[in-house]
Each structure stands twice: as structure tokens, then as C-alpha cells.
Design a protein around this motif. Structure first.
Motif, short mmCIF file in Angstrom:
data_model
loop_
_atom_site.label_atom_id
_atom_site.label_comp_id
_atom_site.label_asym_id
_atom_site.label_seq_id
_atom_site.Cartn_x
_atom_site.Cartn_y
_atom_site.Cartn_z
N GLN A 1 60.06 3.18 13.73
CA GLN A 1 61.05 4.17 13.36
C GLN A 1 60.38 5.41 12.77
N PRO A 2 60.85 6.60 13.10
CA PRO A 2 60.28 7.81 12.50
C PRO A 2 60.62 7.90 11.01
N VAL A 3 59.90 8.75 10.33
CA VAL A 3 60.07 8.96 8.89
C VAL A 3 60.70 10.33 8.67
N HIS A 4 61.64 10.41 7.75
CA HIS A 4 62.29 11.67 7.42
C HIS A 4 61.62 12.26 6.19
N LEU A 5 61.00 13.41 6.37
CA LEU A 5 60.38 14.11 5.26
C LEU A 5 61.41 15.04 4.64
N ASP A 6 61.85 14.69 3.45
CA ASP A 6 62.79 15.53 2.72
C ASP A 6 62.25 15.71 1.30
N ALA A 7 63.06 16.27 0.41
CA ALA A 7 62.58 16.56 -0.94
C ALA A 7 62.15 15.31 -1.69
N ARG A 8 62.81 14.18 -1.43
CA ARG A 8 62.45 12.97 -2.17
C ARG A 8 61.16 12.33 -1.66
N ALA A 9 60.68 12.77 -0.48
CA ALA A 9 59.48 12.16 0.08
C ALA A 9 58.24 12.45 -0.75
N ALA B 1 62.35 14.78 22.64
CA ALA B 1 63.64 14.26 23.09
C ALA B 1 64.14 13.13 22.19
N GLN B 2 63.22 12.52 21.43
CA GLN B 2 63.60 11.47 20.48
C GLN B 2 63.99 12.04 19.12
N GLY B 3 64.00 13.36 19.00
CA GLY B 3 64.38 14.00 17.75
C GLY B 3 63.25 14.10 16.75
N ILE B 4 62.01 13.97 17.21
CA ILE B 4 60.85 14.00 16.32
C ILE B 4 60.23 15.39 16.35
N ALA B 5 60.00 15.96 15.17
CA ALA B 5 59.49 17.33 15.06
C ALA B 5 58.02 17.39 14.69
N TYR B 6 57.48 16.31 14.11
CA TYR B 6 56.09 16.28 13.68
C TYR B 6 55.47 14.94 14.08
N ALA B 7 54.15 14.94 14.19
CA ALA B 7 53.43 13.71 14.51
C ALA B 7 52.14 13.67 13.72
N THR B 8 51.69 12.46 13.43
CA THR B 8 50.41 12.29 12.75
C THR B 8 49.27 12.41 13.76
#
Length: 379
Positions: A232-240, A322-329
């Protein structure tokens, strides 16, 4: 006699050691002397020998005191083992000490107590990135609870006051955030870009994804990021970028595995406790994966044409967006595209305007390289 140092324990290995350096900078200032104790327990791609390493698996360690072994830039793993700790010790400001879990929680407690005496520290800061340190043990996404829980049990056995810091809740993708966040309470602090300077160059070569995500979050990166380690992708938000402080008693109340490990005198006994509480031993899983590896590494294939690598990346990027992912490691791109070292170096040089350090931004960008341009290396 050494001057007084802060004593930090990295709960789960190299990624937690990187995070510990940032938490130390945030709490005490980057220039405050410190020692970080950490396991030499790394992915099979780094260390093909399953399980954690101990002091006898290294040449050139420093015996600072009885039960305290330091890793230095001159330390080398004994083949066939591998380790990134020596290189990490040369890049992090705190010194690195080795945690050897083969004596179970009691053996670790002796090592931590010895480190506290050497540091003249009257307390311990136990640091975890992601939050699996407060896992119940039955989470279906849980993968690596043993090292963290052993560290908790060992710190408790020392009798020293211990604060537990969980940085970047959910970034390890092991405990779902809806379950995790209520266990942590309100953040004690939030990491900022200035706290990441102490690890600035590490992610050019270190594969840790959770700590890389934490650095990105502290630098203000926001969006959905895909990693290699979790489905599952990770959501980077303020709490991250948040850091939560818990008492050791609170963590013990949340972790059945840490309680079950109390008093263990060997790693095999600790594995049995993990099987009883979690239904698996991660070391056993590593043994199975290691047994499936080829007896000899595959022959190195010639590097592909740079334009072909860029075209391969472009196709992969379209699928990933297409999977909604904006960043990758870096690790995800390198492994999913099966890049050799030279191929990766040239591709990432071409994608320089995509750098959201230490991540890579996907999608249209100004000055986007075109196939056959800007990927030829040193020409």
C-alpha cells in the motif's frame, strides 16, 4: 573517560538509527555528543545471511567497555555477511554501538546498561520510525516486530528511565494509521527541514524507505508515495513528520510481544515468543527467503542503452501515476525497473528536476528529459 553523551536506542535497525539521529538533533541539538545503539540486521539484498549480526561477524570494531562494541568507518563485516553500519557510522554525527540480540532481552539489557555507564547517561531515549513498536502482534500488515519488542523489553530490564519516541507514524506501513494513531496520543514535536541536515547524504546509498519518507515529510513533501517494502502507498501529510513521546510503561501495556520477551536469555527463545504472540518469526521468514536465493549471484548483465532505460521508466511512471501515486522512493524505482548501478546513476541524473529529496516526483515537470537526451553519462 568519555564526556557525557546522550544515549539513544534505535528500536529496529539501520532505518531507526537514521531516525534516531534526527530525533536527537530535534531534542538536543545536532552537535550534542550522543551514542546510538542499533542492530546490524539488514535486508537480504545487503546481508545475505538471515538474522541479525553480532560483534564476531565484524572485523575492526572498537571495544569501548565490557559489553559495549562500537562500529566505526573502518569496521568490516566478515564474509559472507554484509552491513551498511560501517558506512552509516561515518555519516551520522552520533557514534554507533552494536546491539547483539543473541542473548535475548537480558543480554541486550546488559549492553544498554554498559552503554549508559560509558555515556554517563541517566536515561534512555528509545526511537522507532513508523510505529510497529506499539503493535499488538495480530495486525495482518505486521512484518518485523521482534527487534523493536526486544529493545522495549531490554530497556525495561535496565531499570533506567526510558522515553519512547515514535517518529513518522505509519511510514513503515506495518500498523494501519486508524489503529496506530489512537495508541500514540498527541505529538510531542514535529520534525522540520533543519533537523534533516544530519542525514543529508545518507539516502544517496542507504535503502531505508521509512526514514526517507520521514525526511521528505519533514522537508514539506506532501502527497502519495509508493514504496518497495509494502503493497500500500503511504500518504505524506502534516502528521507524517510528527514525533510522539510515550512512557515505557505505556508501550509495554500496548505490546504483548514486549511483555512476552521479558526475561528471555536467547534469540531462539525470543523467536518462540514471537511465534506464540504474532504467529510468525521474521528470522524464520528470512531463512526461507535466503534458502530460495541462487547459490551464486547472477552474472552482471551489460548496461542497457540509456534511451531504452528512460523509455522503460516512462512506461513504469505512467502505470504508477494511474494508481494515484505522486512520489516514489529510490529503492522502488531501482528494484522495479531492475536497474544496475550505472543505469540507476544515469537515470537519476536525467531526472534531476524531479528530485524531491530524498524522493522522486512523478508526472510532468519543467525541463523533463526526452528519450536519448541527458542520459548519456559523462559525455
Amino acid at each position: 573517560m568519555e564526556n557525557t553523551r546522550r544515549l539513544l536506542v534505535a528500536a529496529g535497525g539501520g532505518g531507526d538509527a537514521i531516525t534516531a539521529a534526527m530525533v536527537h538533533a530535534a531534542l538536543y541539538g545536532a552537535d550534542t555528543p550522543a551514542l546510538v545503539l542499533t542492530y546490524a540486521w539488514e535486508r537480504l539484498v545487503v546481508d545475505p545471511v538471515p538474522g541479525p549480526r553480532r560483534a564476531t561477524d565484524f572485523h575492526g570494531t572498537e571495544a569501548a567497555a565490557p559489553d559495549l562494541v562500537l562500529v566505526t568507518p573502518g569496521t568490516r563485516p566478515v564474509a559472507p555477511a554484509g552491513s551498511l553500519l560501517p558506512r552509516l557510522s561515518g555519516e551520522l554525527r552520533p557514534r554507533l554501538g552494536l546491539l547483539d540480540p543473541y542473548g535475548g532481552a537480558l543480554g541486550l539489557a546488559r549492553q544498554i546498561a554498559a552503554a549508559a555507564r560509558w555515556c554517563r547517561a541517566d536515561r534512555i531515549d528509545l526511537v522507532d520510525v513508523g510505529g510497529d513498536i506499539v503493535a499488538r502482534g495480530d495486525e495482518p500488515t505486521l512484518r518485523s516486530p521482534l527487534g523493536d519488542a526486544l529493545a522495549v523489553a531490554a530497556c525495561a530490564a535496565t531499570g533506567l528511565p526510558t522515553g519512547v519516541y515514535v517518529a513518522g507514524p505509519g511510514l513503515d506501513n506495518e500498523v494501519p494509521p486508524p489503529d496506530l494513531l489512537p495508541r500514540l496520543g498527541e505529538p510531542a514535536l514535529t520534525l522540520a527541514a533543519g533537523h534533516t541536515g544530519v542525514v543529508a547524504g545518507v539516502f544517496d546509498w542507504h535503502p531505508s524507505e521509512a526514514s526517507a519518507l520521514l525526511v521528505a515529510a519533514a522537508r514539506g513533501v506532501r502527497g502519495v508515495c509508493g514504496t518497495r517494502d509494502a503493497p500500500q502507498p503511504v500518504h505524506l501529510d502534516a502528521r507524517a513528520a510528527a514525533v510522539h513521546r510515550l512512557t515505557l510503561d505505556r508501550v509495554l501495556s500496548l505490546s504483548p510481544l514486549a511483555r512476552a520477551l521479558a526475561g528471555t536469555g536467547g534469540l531462539a527463545e525470543a523467536e518462540e515468543a514471537s511465534r506464540a504472540v504474532c504467529g510468525f518469526s521474521e528470522i524464520e521468514r528470512e531463512r526461507h527467503r535466503a534458502a530460495a536465493l541462487p547459490a551464486a549471484p547472477p552474472a552482471r548483465r551489460p548496461d542497457r542503452d540509456p534511451a531504452a532505460v528512460l523509455a522503460r521508466f516512462a512506461a513504469w511512471e505512467r502505470e504508477t501515476l494511474a494508481q494515484g501515486i505522486a512520489y516514489a522512493t529510490t529503492r522502488r524505482i531501482t528494484e522495479e525497473l531492475d536497474l544496475g548501478a550505472g543505469e540507476a546513476r544515469r537515470l537519476f541524473a536525467a531526472l534531476g528536476d524531479r528530485r524531491a529529496a530524498p524522493l522522486w516526483r512523478l508526472g510532468p515537470a519543467t525541463g523533463r528529459p526526452q528519450a536519448g537526451r541527458g542520459v548519456g553519462g559523462g559525455r
